[in-house]
Scaffold this motif. Structure first.
Motif, mmCIF file in Angstrom:
data_model
loop_
_atom_site.group_PDB
_atom_site.id
_atom_site.type_symbol
_atom_site.label_atom_id
_atom_site.label_comp_id
_atom_site.label_asym_id
_atom_site.label_seq_id
_atom_site.Cartn_x
_atom_site.Cartn_y
_atom_site.Cartn_z
ATOM 1 N N LEU A 107 -18.596 -19.429 -10.080
ATOM 2 C CA LEU A 107 -18.728 -20.589 -9.203
ATOM 3 C C LEU A 107 -19.490 -20.234 -7.936
ATOM 4 O O LEU A 107 -20.336 -21.014 -7.460
ATOM 5 C CB LEU A 107 -17.335 -21.136 -8.861
ATOM 6 C CG LEU A 107 -17.278 -22.492 -8.152
ATOM 7 C CD1 LEU A 107 -18.047 -23.549 -8.932
ATOM 8 C CD2 LEU A 107 -15.830 -22.925 -7.949
ATOM 9 N N TYR A 108 -19.218 -19.054 -7.397
ATOM 10 C CA TYR A 108 -19.910 -18.626 -6.174
ATOM 11 C C TYR A 108 -21.411 -18.474 -6.423
ATOM 12 O O TYR A 108 -22.230 -18.982 -5.652
ATOM 13 C CB TYR A 108 -19.307 -17.308 -5.686
ATOM 14 C CG TYR A 108 -19.960 -16.759 -4.440
ATOM 15 C CD1 TYR A 108 -19.618 -17.256 -3.186
ATOM 16 C CD2 TYR A 108 -20.934 -15.760 -4.516
ATOM 17 C CE1 TYR A 108 -20.225 -16.758 -2.035
ATOM 18 C CE2 TYR A 108 -21.536 -15.268 -3.372
ATOM 19 C CZ TYR A 108 -21.181 -15.763 -2.142
ATOM 20 O OH TYR A 108 -21.791 -15.284 -1.006
ATOM 21 N N GLN A 109 -21.776 -17.778 -7.500
ATOM 22 C CA GLN A 109 -23.190 -17.578 -7.814
ATOM 23 C C GLN A 109 -23.877 -18.899 -8.147
ATOM 24 O O GLN A 109 -25.058 -19.095 -7.826
ATOM 25 C CB GLN A 109 -23.332 -16.603 -8.990
ATOM 26 C CG GLN A 109 -22.894 -15.183 -8.684
ATOM 27 C CD GLN A 109 -23.733 -14.532 -7.600
ATOM 28 O OE1 GLN A 109 -24.907 -14.837 -7.438
ATOM 29 N NE2 GLN A 109 -23.130 -13.619 -6.857
ATOM 30 N N THR A 110 -23.155 -19.823 -8.780
ATOM 31 C CA THR A 110 -23.710 -21.146 -9.077
ATOM 32 C C THR A 110 -24.062 -21.885 -7.797
ATOM 33 O O THR A 110 -25.151 -22.465 -7.671
ATOM 34 C CB THR A 110 -22.708 -21.976 -9.898
ATOM 35 O OG1 THR A 110 -22.529 -21.369 -11.181
ATOM 36 C CG2 THR A 110 -23.202 -23.406 -10.089
ATOM 37 N N LEU A 111 -23.157 -21.857 -6.830
ATOM 38 C CA LEU A 111 -23.388 -22.560 -5.572
ATOM 39 C C LEU A 111 -24.516 -21.919 -4.771
ATOM 40 O O LEU A 111 -25.318 -22.633 -4.155
ATOM 41 C CB LEU A 111 -22.092 -22.579 -4.752
ATOM 42 C CG LEU A 111 -20.969 -23.437 -5.336
ATOM 43 C CD1 LEU A 111 -19.658 -23.158 -4.615
ATOM 44 C CD2 LEU A 111 -21.316 -24.917 -5.231
ATOM 45 N N VAL A 112 -24.586 -20.590 -4.789
ATOM 46 C CA VAL A 112 -25.670 -19.910 -4.078
ATOM 47 C C VAL A 112 -27.019 -20.281 -4.683
ATOM 48 O O VAL A 112 -27.965 -20.657 -3.978
ATOM 49 C CB VAL A 112 -25.474 -18.383 -4.108
ATOM 50 C CG1 VAL A 112 -26.711 -17.668 -3.568
ATOM 51 C CG2 VAL A 112 -24.258 -17.987 -3.281
ATOM 52 N N GLY A 113 -27.116 -20.189 -6.013
ATOM 53 C CA GLY A 113 -28.369 -20.522 -6.678
ATOM 54 C C GLY A 113 -28.748 -21.982 -6.508
ATOM 55 O O GLY A 113 -29.915 -22.315 -6.251
ATOM 56 N N ALA A 114 -27.760 -22.877 -6.639
ATOM 57 C CA ALA A 114 -28.037 -24.307 -6.494
ATOM 58 C C ALA A 114 -28.507 -24.638 -5.089
ATOM 59 O O ALA A 114 -29.383 -25.498 -4.900
ATOM 60 C CB ALA A 114 -26.784 -25.112 -6.842
ATOM 61 N N MET A 210 -35.007 -16.028 -7.784
ATOM 62 C CA MET A 210 -34.226 -17.170 -7.293
ATOM 63 C C MET A 210 -34.472 -17.405 -5.805
ATOM 64 O O MET A 210 -34.323 -18.526 -5.318
ATOM 65 C CB MET A 210 -32.735 -16.928 -7.535
ATOM 66 C CG MET A 210 -32.322 -16.925 -8.989
ATOM 67 S SD MET A 210 -32.346 -18.564 -9.744
ATOM 68 C CE MET A 210 -30.924 -19.304 -8.962
ATOM 69 N N LEU A 211 -34.851 -16.338 -5.101
ATOM 70 C CA LEU A 211 -35.182 -16.474 -3.688
ATOM 71 C C LEU A 211 -36.622 -16.940 -3.491
ATOM 72 O O LEU A 211 -36.903 -17.846 -2.701
ATOM 73 C CB LEU A 211 -34.990 -15.135 -2.968
ATOM 74 C CG LEU A 211 -33.569 -14.659 -2.705
ATOM 75 C CD1 LEU A 211 -33.594 -13.220 -2.214
ATOM 76 C CD2 LEU A 211 -32.870 -15.531 -1.693
ATOM 77 N N LEU A 212 -37.543 -16.317 -4.244
ATOM 78 C CA LEU A 212 -38.957 -16.524 -3.988
ATOM 79 C C LEU A 212 -39.467 -17.883 -4.469
ATOM 80 O O LEU A 212 -40.291 -18.510 -3.789
ATOM 81 C CB LEU A 212 -39.773 -15.402 -4.634
ATOM 82 C CG LEU A 212 -39.646 -14.018 -4.000
ATOM 83 C CD1 LEU A 212 -40.540 -13.018 -4.705
ATOM 84 C CD2 LEU A 212 -39.976 -14.073 -2.516
ATOM 85 N N ILE A 213 -38.996 -18.337 -5.624
ATOM 86 C CA ILE A 213 -39.484 -19.619 -6.142
ATOM 87 C C ILE A 213 -39.164 -20.765 -5.185
ATOM 88 O O ILE A 213 -40.062 -21.533 -4.803
ATOM 89 C CB ILE A 213 -38.920 -19.891 -7.553
ATOM 90 C CG1 ILE A 213 -39.501 -18.877 -8.552
ATOM 91 C CG2 ILE A 213 -39.247 -21.315 -8.005
ATOM 92 C CD1 ILE A 213 -38.933 -18.995 -9.944
ATOM 93 N N PRO A 214 -37.915 -20.926 -4.747
ATOM 94 C CA PRO A 214 -37.650 -21.972 -3.746
ATOM 95 C C PRO A 214 -38.395 -21.722 -2.435
ATOM 96 O O PRO A 214 -38.857 -22.676 -1.793
ATOM 97 C CB PRO A 214 -36.136 -21.901 -3.527
ATOM 98 C CG PRO A 214 -35.598 -21.257 -4.753
ATOM 99 C CD PRO A 214 -36.654 -20.286 -5.169
ATOM 100 N N LEU A 215 -38.514 -20.433 -2.032
ATOM 101 C CA LEU A 215 -39.204 -20.133 -0.775
ATOM 102 C C LEU A 215 -40.677 -20.523 -0.843
ATOM 103 O O LEU A 215 -41.228 -21.039 0.135
ATOM 104 C CB LEU A 215 -39.067 -18.646 -0.451
ATOM 105 C CG LEU A 215 -39.654 -18.190 0.891
ATOM 106 C CD1 LEU A 215 -38.984 -18.925 2.041
ATOM 107 C CD2 LEU A 215 -39.507 -16.684 1.059
ATOM 108 N N ILE A 216 -41.314 -20.300 -1.984
ATOM 109 C CA ILE A 216 -42.714 -20.699 -2.152
ATOM 110 C C ILE A 216 -42.854 -22.206 -2.041
ATOM 111 O O ILE A 216 -43.787 -22.723 -1.400
ATOM 112 C CB ILE A 216 -43.251 -20.196 -3.506
ATOM 113 C CG1 ILE A 216 -43.381 -18.674 -3.493
ATOM 114 C CG2 ILE A 216 -44.607 -20.833 -3.822
ATOM 115 C CD1 ILE A 216 -43.729 -18.078 -4.836
#
Length: 320
Positions: A107-114, A210-216
């Motif tokens: 659940l934690y990783q889901t919320l972070v990614g979402a 997961m960090l770079l795609i949204p950041l781009i």
């Protein structure tokens, strides 16, 4: 007697033991009381913001739809880790079963990614609102916003499922004591007796994506926004665009700050104490700060709050 000393004489079989952050400090009652107060404030702030957005027709716009999603994620985000941490301190038992640990981690990783992808969707929404104002109501209609939100939740759940399923299937033959306040992927990897170097490389690669795609997406959206704003001749337009984007950029900076520390800094910069401190500060403070960022200087939200309070006051006087 300190909680850590009590743990040494307890056997929990296959359960894990969360050591916590302040258990060995003489000031831990103060720290846990402070975290409990912040937890209640965070839930109240985000629930109030969601209620305002849902109840006021003037806030039924794409921007506030995404803010509502962010508040929902923040409420779940802080509820995944803090209640368990506080309860452990009260009852003095810090164990957590393997299924519960896996569920908390997922659940934690889901919320972070979402939340990463939601911040990207919010940046895209601001780009459409500023760069294509005439077509904005059509391009960002409710079905489109709902689809973007579903994609954010799906990608987050995919990240949570993959990381959790692989991590929880590793053999754990070392100490079952997790040097963290919750079941974190990186903390559990240290307990595995197998060679996790390949998995760590793959995991870091996936997390960086997961960090770079949204950041781009965020940087691309804001570069186009700044170009459009630069071409404006109206000072009012400049100010309105700045106010519209400043709240979102502040949230992005706060969220990415902790993410960069967790996933992009080399292992030499990490210690168990630093990791726990960053996680606690981010998990507790971010859900409190985010609704304030989007409401304190927001005239629409303030007006909706005043309207709600005045209607309740009128209703209360009428019932008397």
């Amino acid at each position: 007697m300190k909680p850590r000393l009590r743990l040494e004489n307890q056997t929990f079989g296959t359960d894990f033991i969360l050591l916590g952050l302040f258990s060995e400090s003489k000031y831990f009652p103060f720290f846990y009381s402070l975290i409990f107060i912040i937890f209640i404030v965070a839930l109240t702030e985000n629930a109030t913001l969601i209620l305002l957005i849902q109840s006021d027709p003037h806030l039924h716009t794409p921007m506030y739809f995404f803010i509502c999603q962010l508040s929902l994620m923040d409420m779940m985000y802080i509820s995944v880790t803090v209640p368990k941490m506080l309860l452990d301190q009260v009852i003095g038992i810090h164990n957590i079963s393997a299924p519960s640990c896996g569920f908390q981690m997922s659940l934690y990783q889901t919320l972070v990614g979402a939340q990463f992808f939601l911040l990207a969707a919010m940046a895209y929404d601001r780009y459409m609102a500023i760069c294509h104002p005439l077509r904005y109501p059509i391009l960002m209609k409710h079905k489109v916003c709902l689809l973007l939100a579903i994609v954010c939740w799906f990608l987050g759940s995919l990240d949570g499922f993959i990381l959790t399923s692989v991590t929880m299937n590793l053999p754990f033959c070392k100490s079952r004591e997790i040097q963290h306040v919750f079941c974190d992927v990186l903390a559990l990897l240290k307990l595995s007796c197998s060679d996790t170097s390949l998995y760590e490389i793959v995991m870091y690669f996936c997390c960086v994506l997961m960090l770079l795609i949204p950041l781009i997406i965020i940087l691309s959206s804001y570069s186009l926004i700044f170009r459009t704003v630069y071409r404006m001749n109206s000072a009012t337009g400049h100010r309105k665009a700045f106010v519209t984007c400043s709240s979102h950029t502040t949230v992005v900076i706060l969220f990415y700050g902790a993410a960069v520390y967790n996933y992009m800094l080399p292992p030499s910069y990490h210690t168990a104490e630093k990791d726990m401190m960053v996680s606690v500060l981010h998990n507790v403070l971010s859900p409190v700060i985010n609704p304030l960022i989007y409401s304190v200087r927001n005239k629409d939200v303030i007006a909706a709050l005043r309207k709600m309070l005045s209607s309740k006051l009128i209703l209360a006087n009428f019932q008397k």
